[in-house]
Design an enzyme around this catalytic site. Sequence first.
Site, PDB file in Angstrom:
ATOM      1  N   ARG A  70       0.994  -1.260  -0.079  1.00 58.00           N
ATOM      2  CA  ARG A  70       0.003   0.069   0.139  1.00 58.00           C
ATOM      3  C   ARG A  70       0.977   1.286   0.075  1.00 58.00           C
ATOM      4  O   ARG A  70       2.132   1.267   0.733  1.00 58.00           O
ATOM      5  CB  ARG A  70      -0.850   0.011   1.184  1.00 58.00           C
ATOM      6  CG  ARG A  70      -2.047  -0.975   1.057  1.00 58.00           C
ATOM      7  CD  ARG A  70      -3.002  -0.853   2.404  1.00 58.00           C
ATOM      8  NE  ARG A  70      -2.291  -1.382   3.440  1.00 58.00           N
ATOM      9  CZ  ARG A  70      -1.685  -0.640   4.273  1.00 58.00           C
ATOM     10  NH1 ARG A  70      -1.699   0.830   4.375  1.00 58.00           N
ATOM     11  NH2 ARG A  70      -1.140  -1.072   5.581  1.00 58.00           N
ATOM     12  N   TYR A 198      -1.486  -3.173  -6.779  1.00 60.51           N
ATOM     13  CA  TYR A 198      -1.258  -3.974  -5.443  1.00 60.51           C
ATOM     14  C   TYR A 198      -2.658  -3.865  -4.691  1.00 60.51           C
ATOM     15  O   TYR A 198      -3.509  -3.090  -4.576  1.00 60.51           O
ATOM     16  CB  TYR A 198      -0.428  -3.362  -4.779  1.00 60.51           C
ATOM     17  CG  TYR A 198      -0.267  -3.915  -3.283  1.00 60.51           C
ATOM     18  CD1 TYR A 198       0.457  -5.143  -3.154  1.00 60.51           C
ATOM     19  CD2 TYR A 198      -0.833  -3.238  -2.285  1.00 60.51           C
ATOM     20  CE1 TYR A 198       0.245  -5.757  -1.674  1.00 60.51           C
ATOM     21  CE2 TYR A 198      -0.933  -3.900  -1.015  1.00 60.51           C
ATOM     22  CZ  TYR A 198      -0.577  -5.158  -0.833  1.00 60.51           C
ATOM     23  OH  TYR A 198      -0.535  -5.578   0.368  1.00 60.51           O
ATOM     24  N   LYS A 207      -9.585  -2.251   1.720  1.00 59.74           N
ATOM     25  CA  LYS A 207      -9.393  -1.234   2.459  1.00 59.74           C
ATOM     26  C   LYS A 207     -10.121   0.040   2.173  1.00 59.74           C
ATOM     27  O   LYS A 207     -10.439   0.697   2.939  1.00 59.74           O
ATOM     28  CB  LYS A 207      -7.661  -0.772   2.424  1.00 59.74           C
ATOM     29  CG  LYS A 207      -6.868  -1.964   2.861  1.00 59.74           C
ATOM     30  CD  LYS A 207      -7.265  -2.616   4.127  1.00 59.74           C
ATOM     31  CE  LYS A 207      -6.253  -3.604   4.529  1.00 59.74           C
ATOM     32  NZ  LYS A 207      -6.363  -4.121   5.915  1.00 59.74           N
ATOM     33  N   HIS A 227     -10.358  -2.322  11.536  1.00 58.56           N
ATOM     34  CA  HIS A 227      -9.121  -3.244  11.190  1.00 58.56           C
ATOM     35  C   HIS A 227      -9.178  -4.438  12.226  1.00 58.56           C
ATOM     36  O   HIS A 227      -8.282  -4.388  12.839  1.00 58.56           O
ATOM     37  CB  HIS A 227      -8.040  -2.381  10.937  1.00 58.56           C
ATOM     38  CG  HIS A 227      -6.955  -2.998  10.176  1.00 58.56           C
ATOM     39  ND1 HIS A 227      -5.660  -2.582  10.238  1.00 58.56           N
ATOM     40  CD2 HIS A 227      -7.038  -4.012   9.259  1.00 58.56           C
ATOM     41  CE1 HIS A 227      -4.875  -3.340   9.279  1.00 58.56           C
ATOM     42  NE2 HIS A 227      -5.655  -4.173   8.838  1.00 58.56           N
ATOM     43  N   SER A 249      -1.208  -3.953  10.055  1.00 59.06           N
ATOM     44  CA  SER A 249      -1.025  -4.833   9.245  1.00 59.06           C
ATOM     45  C   SER A 249       0.204  -5.784   9.561  1.00 59.06           C
ATOM     46  O   SER A 249       1.345  -5.162   9.592  1.00 59.06           O
ATOM     47  CB  SER A 249      -0.791  -4.067   7.829  1.00 59.06           C
ATOM     48  OG  SER A 249      -1.926  -2.988   7.440  1.00 59.06           O
ATOM     49  N   CYS A 251       0.970  -8.015  11.425  1.00 65.64           N
ATOM     50  CA  CYS A 251       1.265  -8.264  12.967  1.00 65.64           C
ATOM     51  C   CYS A 251       0.608  -9.597  13.294  1.00 65.64           C
ATOM     52  O   CYS A 251       0.407  -9.745  14.662  1.00 65.64           O
ATOM     53  CB  CYS A 251       0.847  -7.163  13.670  1.00 65.64           C
ATOM     54  SG  CYS A 251       2.089  -5.791  13.437  1.00 65.64           S
ATOM     55  N   ASP A 276      -9.357  -9.982   9.230  1.00 65.92           N
ATOM     56  CA  ASP A 276      -8.745  -8.541   8.762  1.00 65.92           C
ATOM     57  C   ASP A 276      -9.769  -7.298   9.142  1.00 65.92           C
ATOM     58  O   ASP A 276      -9.247  -6.168   9.391  1.00 65.92           O
ATOM     59  CB  ASP A 276      -8.390  -8.295   7.375  1.00 65.92           C
ATOM     60  CG  ASP A 276      -7.575  -7.199   7.286  1.00 65.92           C
ATOM     61  OD1 ASP A 276      -6.521  -6.900   7.853  1.00 65.92           O
ATOM     62  OD2 ASP A 276      -7.555  -6.391   5.857  1.00 65.92           O
ATOM     63  N   ARG A 368       1.664 -12.228  -0.769  1.00 66.68           N
ATOM     64  CA  ARG A 368       0.422 -12.510  -0.512  1.00 66.68           C
ATOM     65  C   ARG A 368      -0.104 -13.833  -0.856  1.00 66.68           C
ATOM     66  O   ARG A 368       0.285 -14.005  -2.061  1.00 66.68           O
ATOM     67  CB  ARG A 368      -0.396 -11.406  -0.724  1.00 66.68           C
ATOM     68  CG  ARG A 368       0.198 -10.073   0.030  1.00 66.68           C
ATOM     69  CD  ARG A 368      -0.356  -9.677   1.364  1.00 66.68           C
ATOM     70  NE  ARG A 368       0.196  -8.587   1.921  1.00 66.68           N
ATOM     71  CZ  ARG A 368      -0.657  -7.865   2.833  1.00 66.68           C
ATOM     72  NH1 ARG A 368      -1.853  -8.585   3.227  1.00 66.68           N
ATOM     73  NH2 ARG A 368      -0.415  -6.898   3.452  1.00 66.68           N
TER      74      ARG A 368
HETATM   75  C1  OXD Z   1      -3.161  -4.800   5.106  1.00 69.84           C
HETATM   76  C2  OXD Z   1      -3.721  -5.832   4.679  1.00 69.84           C
HETATM   77  O1  OXD Z   1      -2.108  -4.160   4.503  1.00 69.84           O
HETATM   78  O2  OXD Z   1      -4.749  -6.506   5.207  1.00 69.84           O
HETATM   79  O3  OXD Z   1      -3.534  -4.399   6.474  1.00 69.84           O
HETATM   80  O4  OXD Z   1      -3.541  -6.312   3.197  1.00 69.84           O
HETATM   81 MN    MN Z   2      -5.163  -5.349   6.973  1.00 64.70          MN
END
Ligand code: OXD
Ligand code: MN
Length: 584
Positions: A70, A198, A207, A227, A249, A251, A276, A368
């Site tokens: 991002r 992306y 998002k 989130h 993100s 984590c 998420d 990913r």
């Molecule tokens: C982020 C995702 O970047 O969930 O938080 O992709």
């Molecule tokens: Mn996320």
Amino acid sequence: MAVDNPALVSWVESMAALTKPDRVVWCDGSDEERKALTELAVASGVLLPLNQDKRPGCYLHRSNPNDVARVEQLTFICTPTREEAGPTNNWMAPDEAYAKVGKLFDGSMKGRTMYVVPYVMGPLGSPYAKVGVELTDSVYVVLNMRIMTRMGRGALAMLGSGEDFNRGLHGTLDCNPERRYICHFPQDNTIWSVGSGYGGNVLLGKKCLALRIGSYLGRREHWLAEHMLILGVESPSGETTYVAAAFPSACGKTNFAMMIPPKAFAGWKIWTVGDDIAWMRTGPDGRLWAINPESGYFGVAPGTSNKSNPNAMTTVARDTLFTNVALTPDGDVWWEGMDGPVPEALTDWQGRPWRKGSGEKAAHPNSRFTAPMRNNPALSPHADDPQGVPISAIIFGGRRSTTVPLVLQSFNWTHGVYLGATMGSETTAAAVGKVGVVRRDPMAMLPFAGYDMGDYFNHWLAMQSRIANPPKIFQVNWFRQDPADGSFLWPGFGDNMRVLKWVIDRAHGRVGAQETLLGWVPKAGHLDLTDLDLSPARVDAATAIHFDEWREEFKLQGELFDKLSATMPEALGLQRRMLMARIG
Ligand code: OXD
Ligand code: MN
């Protein structure tokens, strides 16, 4: 496909008039369509088929190397005034943004196909779901949206003749960072994204709609777009307790949401509702009810293994699109942290030959997987429930090598909002920029709030009066390190169940706690450490509260309070001052 929604048809026509594609294709979400688009993507080199015996239905995508995460610096909230977007967001006036990005869109789809992707965020038919339509010139986006959302005919049926849908326009252009903008127009329920391929920038349901526009709608309509993962904890007696947890993100939200409890917790089971995003509203019973607006996982691959997340490994065994991972000689995927020996030779995420010991990463750190939630063996039977699940506890957790103890319960809702609001975390590869520096990431929403962050806290505080039976609020930290050698003090992964058990027992009011000056912590012996191979000294170090570290922490939090001074709720400032006064 016949579409007779005049508002939708006329908007698509006007966007096609701007972008001038050769063809406009309406997506119905069918399996035939998926097959045809996959073939097209393979033929054009967008997707590379993986070994279909080993990984049926799986493909690899390599993105432009300049487009792997991002881009927060190119993400804009385009509200009529700068103040509405607040000091933590980039702002552009709506007219300016439409003009600037419109110029880039003008004629940008010449020679290309524009796909019309109707989708729903949330279970089909749920009163809490939202309809969006994304126009995109990327087959990769269409195929990802098909996994991540309820896409196609069902979405059109839900929309009917309505005009209330998110209008998303995405164009890849030449994928040049100089011409990359992710613009949100909350007042128009509109998103324009150019110059990127992306996921977080272009899968507009995720998002952009579910968090940035979602949080704006949430304030207007009195609900929360967060989130957060959502999981259910089933006890051996069959009681299931639902928890929502915010972590920044990369984590470990996906790992936590799919956790397998350790052997000592025989009979306990974790059910994944979402990994998420959570949309939460007050139900008729006065509790907070949550749905996961997504239907798939866009998870970070590196570090995912049979040790860290066996359910994720099963989930990505089929029907999965991988982005920027490495390729094995026999057509399978590989990433750093996967089980087994490191292969001698691979093709790296950029398609270059790679050899063990080269010192280079074979997979990009933010590589990913996009996988359907139905593949998850731990998928909650309520993941598709239109009413969602009732939340008993909310957890906030950052990545902190010092200061923050393993677990702490807030004194009350306002203190809990303060804990979330002042959350700090060390940065990760999910966003472009330096990795490993502590930044304030309030409620893990810093990159995702669609309006002023101080107003967002005010909204959280105001929600209390609407929730007669509010969830209890906790803070956790799995990432504290031994200062001697930098190793993690707490083993994490499945052993986080030990913390979760205390959290749900507290939420049900059936276990005691120790009051400290900063919040409630487990009493000695209340964390179930059965069979855990960890010295008492390390447990003490993971759970310790050191006032000298906290004095520093409160000082650092001052930056956030200064930055948001125009709108920061006084109630949160008071929390900070009270805590500072207490520890002296
Ligand atoms: C982020 C995702 O970047 O969930 O938080 O992709
Ligand atoms: Mn996320």
